[in-house]
Design an enzyme around this catalytic site. Structure first.
Site, PDB file in Angstrom:
ATOM      1  N   SER A 191     -22.838 -16.811 -21.107  1.00 38.12           N
ATOM      2  CA  SER A 191     -23.221 -17.858 -20.152  1.00 38.12           C
ATOM      3  C   SER A 191     -22.459 -19.103 -20.775  1.00 38.12           C
ATOM      4  O   SER A 191     -21.203 -18.931 -20.602  1.00 38.12           O
ATOM      5  CB  SER A 191     -24.713 -17.933 -20.501  1.00 38.12           C
ATOM      6  OG  SER A 191     -25.211 -18.678 -19.362  1.00 38.12           O
ATOM      7  N   ASP A 245     -27.043 -10.907 -11.511  1.00 36.36           N
ATOM      8  CA  ASP A 245     -27.144 -12.074 -12.275  1.00 36.36           C
ATOM      9  C   ASP A 245     -27.412 -13.316 -11.006  1.00 36.36           C
ATOM     10  O   ASP A 245     -26.527 -13.593 -10.409  1.00 36.36           O
ATOM     11  CB  ASP A 245     -25.988 -12.344 -13.027  1.00 36.36           C
ATOM     12  CG  ASP A 245     -26.219 -13.605 -14.052  1.00 36.36           C
ATOM     13  OD1 ASP A 245     -26.880 -14.385 -13.732  1.00 36.36           O
ATOM     14  OD2 ASP A 245     -25.554 -13.321 -15.288  1.00 36.36           O
ATOM     15  N   HIS A 257     -29.500 -11.934 -15.888  1.00 33.87           N
ATOM     16  CA  HIS A 257     -28.914 -12.825 -16.957  1.00 33.87           C
ATOM     17  C   HIS A 257     -29.489 -12.500 -17.977  1.00 33.87           C
ATOM     18  O   HIS A 257     -30.157 -13.244 -18.884  1.00 33.87           O
ATOM     19  CB  HIS A 257     -29.361 -14.556 -16.409  1.00 33.87           C
ATOM     20  CG  HIS A 257     -28.537 -15.180 -17.258  1.00 33.87           C
ATOM     21  ND1 HIS A 257     -27.075 -15.327 -16.976  1.00 33.87           N
ATOM     22  CD2 HIS A 257     -28.455 -16.246 -18.111  1.00 33.87           C
ATOM     23  CE1 HIS A 257     -26.287 -16.342 -17.441  1.00 33.87           C
ATOM     24  NE2 HIS A 257     -27.322 -16.900 -18.316  1.00 33.87           N
TER      25      HIS A 257
END
Length: 429
Positions: free
Chosen positions: A298, A380, A409
């Site tokens: 991320s 995601d 995610h």
């Protein structure tokens, strides 16, 4: 603390995080299966989806299913391309509208069982390797960051290492580290093998948020110098309540601080701080002087690409779903990368859009020379696949992508195992 007890503490912490990060299991599951096993189609091809609803491992029938098709839009809503409803049968299928450009199409299905609503979605890709970024490269991009690196080089590092005996094991030493950075400090946790020798190094860069860090004990025991950094210029060994207060107060929404001022945007100090972390690794007597890898997910995936783009001392990078990629995607009618800005009159200002280009991962990806391992999923909705492919597709260095289609995610344990195996092998060969 001996290795066994410390490992138990870390295992409990990781298990708690795992429970929060993984999707919870529901009584009723809505399954949406595309007719291509890799979830990938050519442009103009019509995808078909099979819909089933499972309770107690038994398919349900004769219930109403509401569905809709829309472009991948992260957690923002852009537009609905088609929608409808039908009564669920043994082999219910629906055809998607044709998709005529590189990108992603999401099918969402919703049912109500015993008064409770259940929903799920599946996102398919259309020639994602042809996705081009919406952001552009400023003419002075290299000059801007070279000036930043010169400013950093003028700041004496002055490392302060504080041994943390309570975290050390029979095989590993653990230190809290403080370094001078531009306009502040950078802190992290260093773990090193106790056995004398020269070792390859791994830099761990963090996902978004404000939290303490514990270091990679197991990694050091495997024969690596491992350095885990925080990005906010505060010690990383404080009580969790300190970070909770910062997250709710002064650092709330830090990712867009000074977005209209390229010289003071929040991430300028962060990106340069990652270079300072590499400076520190290079200074360690335990480092073998040659092999450095960087990894994260991320925001950490973004920082992995940023540091590899800025610093040729990085040899390998392994990134999960890099954030901050193609942030202007929403201005082109598709999902932009986290933090999913440029969606309203407050952020859609020319000066903010222009500044974002100096911090967009796509533009650092253009300069990456390190060999890379990448992984994300089509589902995601935080770091959208359209945004991550926008960055991946401009990388000219040797690279490999491992798509785990259904992940949102989060990652499967198998993904992390693959990442570790790849990175460890590259650094030790």
């Amino acid at each position: 603390m001996n290795k066994k007890n410390y490992a138990l503490v870390i295992a409990v912490l990781l298990f708690s995080f795992f429970l929060k990060a993984q999707p919870s299991k529901q009584l009723v599951n809505v399954l949406i299966s595309p007719n291509h096993s890799d979830w990938t189609y050519i442009i103009g091809e019509q995808a078909e989806f099979s819909i089933s609803v499972i309770q107690n491992k038994v398919p349900l029938k004769n219930i109403e299913v509401n569905y809709k098709f829309e472009p991948d839009s992260g957690y923002r809503k852009i537009k609905t391309l088609d929608k409808g409803s039908f009564t669920l049968a043994a082999n219910s299928k629906i055809k998607a509208p044709k998709f005529n450009e590189p990108g992603f199409l999401r099918c969402t299905a919703t049912v109500t069982v015993n008064g409770k609503e259940y929903s799920s979605y599946t996102t398919v890709g259309y020639e994602p390797n042809k996705i081009k970024p919406s952001t552009t490269l400023p003419s002075d991009f290299e000059k801007f960051w070279n000036q930043g690196k010169e400013e950093l080089a003028a700041v004496e590092m002055k490392p302060v290492l504080t041994l943390m005996p309570e975290r050390c094991t029979d095989e590993v030493d653990v230190y809290h580290v403080k370094l001078n950075n531009v306009k502040g400090k950078i802190y992290g946790i260093l773990t090193t093998p106790k056995k004398a020798g020269k070792y390859p190094a791994i830099l761990h860069v963090p996902g978004a948020g404000i939290r303490p860090y514990y270091g990679e004990i197991e990694e050091a025991s495997e024969g690596f110098v491992s350095f885990t950094i925080g990005i906010h210029g505060i010690p990383v060994n404080l009580d969790k309540s300190v970070y909770d207060d910062l997250r709710a107060g002064p650092l709330n929404n830090y990712q867009v601080f000074n977005l209209d001022d390229k010289d003071n945007m929040y991430y300028r100090r962060v990106y340069l701080g990652c270079i300072r972390a590499v400076d520190f690794i290079e200074s360690l007597e335990q480092f073998n002087g040659e092999d450095i890898g960087v990894t994260g997910g991320s925001q950490g995936g973004a920082l992995s690409l940023v540091i590899a783009g800025l610093d040729e001392r990085i040899d390998y990078l392994a990134a999960f779903y890099p954030a901050l990629s193609d942030m202007t995607g929403f201005l082109s009618g598709r999902a932009g990368g986290w933090p999913q800005i440029f969606v309203d009159d407050f952020t859609n200002k020319k000066e903010k859009i222009e500044v974002s280009k100096y911090y967009d991962v796509v533009n650092f990806a253009r300069y990456v020379k390190a060999e890379g391992w990448y992984s994300w999923g089509y589902n995601d909705n935080v770091c959208s696949p359209a945004s991550t492919f926008s960055a991946y597709n401009v990388i000219s260095a040797k690279k490999e992508l491992h798509v785990f289609q259904e992940t949102q995610h989060w990652t499967f344990p198998e993904q992390r195992e693959q990442r570790n195996n790849w990175l460890y092998k590259k650094l030790k060969d």
